[in-house]
Write an enzyme that holds these catalytic residues in place. Structure first.
Site, PDB file in Angstrom:
ATOM      1  N   THR A  19       0.845  -1.201   0.000  1.00 23.66           N
ATOM      2  CA  THR A  19       0.000   0.000   0.000  1.00 23.66           C
ATOM      3  C   THR A  19       0.879   1.248   0.000  1.00 23.66           C
ATOM      4  OG1 THR A  19      -0.235  -0.184   2.395  1.00 23.66           O
ATOM      5  CG2 THR A  19      -2.042  -1.019   1.073  1.00 23.66           C
TER       6      THR A  19
ATOM      7  N   ARG B 150      -8.507  -6.741  -0.143  1.00 25.18           N
ATOM      8  CA  ARG B 150      -9.440  -7.152   0.912  1.00 25.18           C
ATOM      9  C   ARG B 150     -10.289  -5.979   1.399  1.00 25.18           C
ATOM     10  NH1 ARG B 150      -5.124 -10.342   1.798  1.00 25.18           N
ATOM     11  NH2 ARG B 150      -5.583 -12.515   1.351  1.00 25.18           N
TER      12      ARG B 150
ATOM     13  N   GLN C 236       3.006 -12.576   1.174  1.00 22.65           N
ATOM     14  CA  GLN C 236       1.617 -12.893   0.824  1.00 22.65           C
ATOM     15  C   GLN C 236       1.251 -12.164  -0.462  1.00 22.65           C
ATOM     16  OE1 GLN C 236       0.316 -11.290   4.847  1.00 22.65           O
ATOM     17  NE2 GLN C 236      -1.428 -12.577   4.343  1.00 22.65           N
TER      18      GLN C 236
ATOM     19  N   ILE D  72       1.120 -10.621  -4.244  1.00 25.00           N
ATOM     20  CA  ILE D  72       1.225 -11.245  -5.560  1.00 25.00           C
ATOM     21  C   ILE D  72       1.705 -10.216  -6.598  1.00 25.00           C
ATOM     22  CG2 ILE D  72      -0.445 -13.109  -5.225  1.00 25.00           C
ATOM     23  CD1 ILE D  72      -1.780 -10.174  -6.931  1.00 25.00           C
TER      24      ILE D  72
ATOM     25  N   HIS E  23       1.556 -16.859  -2.262  1.00 22.51           N
ATOM     26  CA  HIS E  23       0.280 -16.783  -2.990  1.00 22.51           C
ATOM     27  C   HIS E  23       0.497 -16.605  -4.496  1.00 22.51           C
ATOM     28  CE1 HIS E  23      -1.931 -15.480   0.941  1.00 22.51           C
ATOM     29  NE2 HIS E  23      -1.674 -16.768   0.896  1.00 22.51           N
TER      30      HIS E  23
ATOM     31  N   CYS F 107      -1.220 -21.376 -19.480  1.00 18.58           N
ATOM     32  CA  CYS F 107      -2.299 -22.095 -20.169  1.00 18.58           C
ATOM     33  C   CYS F 107      -2.637 -23.350 -19.366  1.00 18.58           C
ATOM     34  CB  CYS F 107      -1.846 -22.482 -21.582  1.00 18.58           C
ATOM     35  SG  CYS F 107      -2.969 -23.664 -22.375  1.00 18.58           S
TER      36      CYS F 107
ATOM     37  N   CYS G 239       0.321 -28.113 -22.995  1.00 19.08           N
ATOM     38  CA  CYS G 239       0.844 -26.844 -23.497  1.00 19.08           C
ATOM     39  C   CYS G 239       1.605 -26.078 -22.410  1.00 19.08           C
ATOM     40  CB  CYS G 239      -0.310 -26.000 -24.048  1.00 19.08           C
ATOM     41  SG  CYS G 239       0.147 -24.313 -24.478  1.00 19.08           S
TER      42      CYS G 239
ATOM     43  N   CYS H 278      -5.864 -19.675 -24.639  1.00 15.04           N
ATOM     44  CA  CYS H 278      -4.614 -19.960 -25.329  1.00 15.04           C
ATOM     45  C   CYS H 278      -4.918 -20.410 -26.758  1.00 15.04           C
ATOM     46  CB  CYS H 278      -3.867 -21.049 -24.573  1.00 15.04           C
ATOM     47  SG  CYS H 278      -2.218 -21.378 -25.225  1.00 15.04           S
TER      48      CYS H 278
ATOM     49  N   ASN I  23       3.511  -2.668  11.606  1.00 17.68           N
ATOM     50  CA  ASN I  23       2.198  -2.668  10.975  1.00 17.68           C
ATOM     51  C   ASN I  23       1.427  -1.446  11.473  1.00 17.68           C
ATOM     52  OD1 ASN I  23       0.449  -4.180   9.226  1.00 17.68           O
ATOM     53  ND2 ASN I  23      -0.856  -4.565  10.984  1.00 17.68           N
TER      54      ASN I  23
HETATM   55 ZN   LIG Z   1      -2.074 -23.525 -24.470  1.00 19.81          ZN
END
Ligand SMILES: [Zn+2]
Length: 243
Positions: A27, A35, A98, A100, A114, A122, A127, A144, A210
């Protein structure tokens, strides 16, 4: 003792410092915490970001991600950069995040428990082509081209609700082996990260930075600082360099 100075000394003394980071560090790069988007949408993020929702409501799933988790222009902030510098100086040994958003990419030893929003795969086992996920979002085509009828979905490389967390065990043992645990920007209320903290050997110092208080405070060996992560790490960094 001043808690900043105390953390600086703990960092110097520890041979294995593990960092757990949560949304609070991102943030500060201007990223919203998905969330906190509760109530804006018809469904909760936990419902939309689930394995079954992805396969049954793919378009809505992608729309949700585009609105809440599109971080293409986000840059690592002071907090991410100081952690990377501490890793180079052998003061930080493992980051478990945590998040991403990929903003810890400035560091080397990062476990994204995560997953990462930067890439997608795909779903055809024959593949498994990798994509830049933001390019997929921008194109609006979530299939794909490995089959003529474009049958297979491209799924972002993030761990969805209802899915196992493949890195959990490695993260658990890493925390278990730590001599110092630094928890940054995590409320420690979301599983499985909340239970990761229980992996520390009793007596191991735990530092929590925090904005809000967490269930772990007030315990022995826990230092809690309620302030900005970037600014606090900068103060600790200064204390490291002075002594
Ligand atoms: Zn594919």
């Amino acid at each position: 003792m001043d808690s900043i100075l105390e953390v600086a000394q703990l960092l110097k003394k520890s041979n294995k410092t593990v960092v757990i980071s949560g949304a609070g560090i991102s943030t500060e790069s201007g990223l919203p915490d998905f969330r906190s988007s509760k109530g804006i949408y018809q469904h909760t993020p936990e419902y939309v970001l689930s394995h079954s929702y992805f396969f049954h409501h793919t378009k809505e799933f992608y729309d949700f991600i585009r609105k809440t988790m599109y971080f293409r222009d986000a840059k690592p902030n002071q907090g991410h950069l100081i952690l990377a510098e501490w890793e180079r100086r052998n003061l930080v040994h493992q980051i478990i995040t945590q998040n991403i958003d990929g903003l810890h990419d400035v560091s080397q030893n990062v476990m994204e428990i995560h997953g990462s929003i930067l890439t997608a795969t795909c779903q055809n086992k024959q593949c498994r082509k990798k994509y830049n996920f933001y390019d997929v979002l921008d194109s609006g085509d979530f299939h794909c081209d490995c089959t003529e009828d474009k049958r297979y979905l491209i799924k972002p490389d993030i761990v969805l609700y209802e899915e196992a967390v493949p890195l959990y065990e490695s993260a658990f043992w890493s925390v278990h082996d730590s001599e110092l645990l630094l928890i940054l920007g995590s409320s420690l209320t979301v599983q499985p990260v909340a239970s990761l903290v229980t992996a520390v050997i009793p007596g191991t110092p735990v530092v929590i930075i925090n904005n809000q208080s967490t269930p772990y405070e007030g315990k022995k060996n826990v230092i809690a600082i309620h302030a900005s992560i970037g600014e606090t790490l900068a103060k600790i960094d200064e204390a490291l360099n002075e002594n």
